[in-house]
Design a protein around this motif. Structure first.
Motif, mmCIF file in Angstrom:
data_model
loop_
_atom_site.group_PDB
_atom_site.id
_atom_site.type_symbol
_atom_site.label_atom_id
_atom_site.label_comp_id
_atom_site.label_asym_id
_atom_site.label_seq_id
_atom_site.Cartn_x
_atom_site.Cartn_y
_atom_site.Cartn_z
ATOM 1 N N UNK A 1 27.109 -14.227 -7.061
ATOM 2 C CA UNK A 1 27.415 -13.164 -8.009
ATOM 3 C C UNK A 1 26.165 -12.454 -8.523
ATOM 4 N N UNK A 2 25.099 -13.192 -8.784
ATOM 5 C CA UNK A 2 23.876 -12.579 -9.322
ATOM 6 C C UNK A 2 23.258 -11.556 -8.370
ATOM 7 N N UNK A 3 22.930 -11.904 -7.120
ATOM 8 C CA UNK A 3 22.295 -10.900 -6.256
ATOM 9 C C UNK A 3 23.195 -9.706 -5.927
ATOM 10 N N UNK A 4 24.487 -9.956 -5.798
ATOM 11 C CA UNK A 4 25.397 -8.843 -5.523
ATOM 12 C C UNK A 4 25.385 -7.864 -6.698
ATOM 13 N N UNK A 5 25.394 -8.392 -7.908
ATOM 14 C CA UNK A 5 25.395 -7.534 -9.098
ATOM 15 C C UNK A 5 24.078 -6.770 -9.232
ATOM 16 N N UNK A 6 22.965 -7.438 -8.958
ATOM 17 C CA UNK A 6 21.662 -6.769 -9.027
ATOM 18 C C UNK A 6 21.601 -5.644 -7.997
ATOM 19 N N UNK A 7 22.122 -5.905 -6.818
ATOM 20 C CA UNK A 7 22.149 -4.888 -5.768
ATOM 21 C C UNK A 7 22.974 -3.681 -6.212
ATOM 22 N N UNK A 8 24.130 -3.919 -6.807
ATOM 23 C CA UNK A 8 24.984 -2.811 -7.237
ATOM 24 C C UNK A 8 24.318 -1.984 -8.339
ATOM 25 N N UNK A 9 23.619 -2.650 -9.267
ATOM 26 C CA UNK A 9 22.920 -1.919 -10.334
ATOM 27 C C UNK A 9 21.815 -1.058 -9.731
ATOM 28 N N UNK A 10 21.079 -1.616 -8.775
ATOM 29 C CA UNK A 10 20.022 -0.843 -8.118
ATOM 30 C C UNK A 10 20.616 0.350 -7.374
ATOM 31 N N UNK A 11 21.736 0.151 -6.740
ATOM 32 C CA UNK A 11 22.386 1.246 -5.999
ATOM 33 C C UNK A 11 22.860 2.343 -6.961
ATOM 34 N N UNK A 12 23.429 1.953 -8.101
ATOM 35 C CA UNK A 12 23.875 2.946 -9.082
ATOM 36 C C UNK A 12 22.696 3.770 -9.595
ATOM 37 N N UNK A 13 21.566 3.118 -9.837
ATOM 38 C CA UNK A 13 20.374 3.840 -10.289
ATOM 39 C C UNK A 13 19.873 4.787 -9.210
ATOM 40 N N UNK A 14 19.910 4.323 -7.969
ATOM 41 C CA UNK A 14 19.482 5.152 -6.839
ATOM 42 C C UNK A 14 20.382 6.370 -6.700
ATOM 43 N N UNK A 15 21.695 6.179 -6.831
ATOM 44 C CA UNK A 15 22.641 7.290 -6.716
ATOM 45 C C UNK A 15 22.442 8.316 -7.826
ATOM 46 N N UNK B 1 19.540 8.864 -9.414
ATOM 47 C CA UNK B 1 18.233 9.491 -9.276
ATOM 48 C C UNK B 1 18.151 10.453 -8.084
ATOM 49 N N UNK B 2 18.820 10.097 -6.983
ATOM 50 C CA UNK B 2 18.735 10.894 -5.753
ATOM 51 C C UNK B 2 20.127 11.256 -5.216
ATOM 52 N N UNK B 3 20.880 12.114 -5.900
ATOM 53 C CA UNK B 3 22.235 12.433 -5.432
ATOM 54 C C UNK B 3 22.258 13.166 -4.092
ATOM 55 N N UNK B 4 21.229 13.984 -3.804
ATOM 56 C CA UNK B 4 21.212 14.701 -2.537
ATOM 57 C C UNK B 4 20.990 13.748 -1.358
ATOM 58 N N UNK B 5 20.157 12.725 -1.547
ATOM 59 C CA UNK B 5 19.958 11.737 -0.488
ATOM 60 C C UNK B 5 21.203 10.885 -0.259
ATOM 61 N N UNK B 6 21.945 10.634 -1.327
ATOM 62 C CA UNK B 6 23.180 9.858 -1.200
ATOM 63 C C UNK B 6 24.195 10.627 -0.356
ATOM 64 N N UNK B 7 24.292 11.937 -0.576
ATOM 65 C CA UNK B 7 25.199 12.752 0.236
ATOM 66 C C UNK B 7 24.774 12.744 1.698
ATOM 67 N N UNK B 8 23.483 12.835 1.945
ATOM 68 C CA UNK B 8 22.968 12.794 3.318
ATOM 69 C C UNK B 8 23.266 11.441 3.969
#
Length: 143
Positions: free
Chosen positions: A47-61, A63-70
């Protein structure tokens, strides 16, 4: 966004509590419930690493919405889908035998033995994803 992040932070806390509870009870209590404590420990470790990964992904999305669309467009591309499928097939073939060996060790092992068979199985699942990424990168270079 904050609701999603709050949920994943709560999952990290719950995962940490499950992991610590499972480890301490398995060491202190042992006995017939040792396998149940091992399940608590593994649930926390997942549960811990999966949650950390999801938080990092949300921050990435955020910060970089155009890269997420690509990335979404590239993910749905036929060539990239074929590369992912080849990587999955190759890693699944290699990991199949390792899972069978680990399962045999866990099954035929001592009933009151250590919790390492569970750790081995967990490591093998993590290894599968690593191999999948390796083969995806390899096939992407080839094509």
């Amino acid at each position: 966004m904050k609701k999603k992040k709050g949920f994943w932070i709560m999952c990290i806390i719950v995962g940490f509590i499950l992991g610590v509870t499972g480890m301490t009870l398995a060491v202190d209590q042992g006995g017939s419930l040792r396998n149940a404590y091992g399940v608590l420990w593994m649930a926390g470790c997942l549960l811990c690493p999966i949650s950390i990964n999801r938080i990092a992904r949300l921050s990435y999305e955020k910060e970089f919405p155009d890269l997420v669309d690509k990335e979404k467009i590239e993910y749905q591309d036929e060539r990239n889908a074929m590369i992912r499928n080849m990587a999955k097939a190759k890693s699944a073939d290699n990991i199949h035998w390792a899972l069978l060996i680990a399962a045999a060790l866990a099954f035929f092992g001592d009933k009151d033995g250590p919790l390492w068979p569970a750790g081995v199985l967990m490591g093998i699942f993590i290894l599968r994803y690593g191999m999948e990424s390796y083969y995806a990168h390899k096939y992407k270079k080839e094509m």
